[in-house]
Design an enzyme around this catalytic site. Structure first.
Site, PDB file in Angstrom:
ATOM      1  N   HIS A 315      37.912  58.303  45.455  1.00 21.47           N
ATOM      2  CA  HIS A 315      36.590  58.624  44.912  1.00 21.47           C
ATOM      3  C   HIS A 315      36.510  58.111  43.487  1.00 21.47           C
ATOM      4  CE1 HIS A 315      33.105  61.007  43.613  1.00 21.47           C
ATOM      5  NE2 HIS A 315      32.813  61.101  44.896  1.00 21.47           N
ATOM      6  N   ASP A 373      33.305  62.591  52.671  1.00 23.85           N
ATOM      7  CA  ASP A 373      32.831  61.801  53.807  1.00 23.85           C
ATOM      8  C   ASP A 373      33.828  61.790  54.964  1.00 23.85           C
ATOM      9  OD1 ASP A 373      30.422  60.800  52.535  1.00 23.85           O
ATOM     10  OD2 ASP A 373      31.746  59.608  51.271  1.00 23.85           O
TER      11      ASP A 373
END
Length: 438
Positions: A315, A373
């Site tokens: 991320h 996700d």
């Protein structure tokens, strides 16, 4: 609500250029974050900063969301994402983001009533759906329909100070789920299902998605709770790509609807909101092409094989485990168990991939942990939501954050129209040559 004002500068940073030195104030946010205020840099020195991707650049102050990527912290207006996920439904978090506080019972009832009252879309908008070609991507439909709302509801461009909440935001928050469900029904050729005043926000969405004249659908409370949680996890995430787009479009004086439509288009990108779809496609490819052999996939990823990028890992902000991913994993596991999919091969591959990647020094050293996700796509797939609707689900969840940032930007007297600078690297001045001499 107005944006938080940092504490008065106590320190300054010196910049020396040529024979002169300038000092710029260091501002401190409420959580201790520090920033150098360079708003007069070009005026003082003739210089600008170059920061591709705005990795080190703050465009605003905000009191909506705080993230500490090193410690894995996410808070909305001071409340931890863990507490909000455990104790709230999605609309409570939406109220918090947009209005700055958690609602009491009376405020909650008023908010819920307005949601039901504004859940319908103008009947003439049905023609828009009917004229989209078969196979049109739901995100394209969603973006176009949102910007069209202002034509059917011109009054929503005005904020009414006498309303207990902003009517513009309420209409959009309620209508977006209806538009999303209608776009899905159009894509599969089934008749539209209208919202019901007897159902909650998430129950309504699931019913509009899966009910039909030949299917008397009843939303499962476990599925409803899971959907609430996933929408909460996506509700806001500070100055990401789509939120920044909403702010910069809004800075031009554009309406909320035009700004949100632009944000939806930004979210559509595979590097942003399309990541959860990419995770499912990766897991299905591992099952189909690698016969579920995760070790081979990890080995190829470590060799930086472009065809074997591990989607859902890493991320931009978090350098530890994404706090939203922990919640998403727990919810996903419970959901699949409830739906009788405990032995789902896609989930088994996902869990093995996570376990082996977390134990590998290659991924540890690069801070490549699962992000939100990684598990949301698996859960949406289990609910029966098709992969081309995954990004739409993200947009429904992110809408309260977009609205909150648009309002904050609009009401902040220090904000200006967004206009980044650039460093020109093209040809220098040259004479014009007429066409017959070229």
């Amino acid at each position: 609500m107005s944006a938080h004002r940092p504490s008065p500068p106590a320190d300054k940073v010196a910049l020396t250029y040529g024979k002169r030195t300038w000092r710029y104030p260091v501002l401190t946010g409420s959580e201790g974050e520090k920033a150098v205020d360079i708003s007069t840099l070009r005026q003082d020195t003739g210089l600008i900063t170059l920061d591709p991707g705005y990795v080190n650049t703050g465009a605003c102050t905000s009191d909506i969301t705080f993230i500490d990527g090193e410690r894995g912290i996410l808070r909305h207006r001071g409340y931890s994402i863990e507490d909000l996920a455990e104790h709230c439904v999605f609309l409570e978090v939406a109220y918090l983001l947009i209005l700055g506080k958690l609602p009491n019972r009376q405020e909650w009832q008023s908010f819920s009533d307005l949601m039901n009252r504004h859940s319908m879309i103008h009947e003439d908008m049905r023609d828009f759906f009917l004229n989209y070609p078969e196979g049109a991507h739901p995100m394209a439909v969603l973006s176009a329909m949102v910007v069209s709302l202002s034509s059917f509801y011109p009054e929503i461009e005005q904020e009414d100070p006498n309303e207990p909440i902003d009517i513009t935001a309420t209409r959009l928050l309620s209508k977006l789920r209806t538009i999303a469900a209608f776009s899905y029904k159009k894509s599969i050729g089934e008749p539209f299902v209208y919202p019901s005043c007897r159902m909650s926000y998430c129950e309504n969405f699931l019913n509009m998605m899966f009910s039909s004249p030949v299917n008397d659908y009843t939303p499962d409370p476990v599925v409803v709770r899971a959907l609430n949680l996933f929408l909460i996890l996506h509700a806001d995430h500070e100055q990401n790509c789509s939120t920044s787009v909403v702010r910069i479009v809004g800075s031009a004086g554009s309406s909320l609807y035009a700004s949100i439509s632009a944000g939806i288009c930004a979210l559509w990108g595979p590097l942003h909101g399309g990541a959860n779809q990419a995770v499912i496609e990766m897991l299905e490819r591992i099952l189909r092409e690698d016969r579920g052999k995760v070790d081979k996939v990890i080995a190829r990823a470590k060799q930086r094989d472009a065809r074997t990028r591990l989607m859902g890992f890493g991320h931009r902000i978090y350098k530890t485990y994404d706090p939203r991913a922990k919640i998403a994993k727990e919810v996903c596991t419970r959901l699949l168990s409830r739906l009788g999919m405990r032995n789902d091969p896609i989930l088994e591959i996902a869990m093995e991939l996570e376990e082996k990647a977390l134990a590998d020094s290659y991924f540890q050293e690069r801070h490549l942990y699962p992000n939100v996700d990684f598990y949301t796509g698996i859960a949406y797939r289990a609910m029966g939501i098709p992969t081309n609707m995954f990004t739409v689900m993200f947009a429904i969840g992110r809408l309260p954050g977009w609205i909150a940032h648009w309002m904050e930007n609009r009401r902040d007297p220090r904000q200006k129209i967004g206009r980044p600078r650039q460093i020109y690297v093209g040809p220098t001045a040259r004479p014009f040559i007429p066409m017959d001499q070229r």
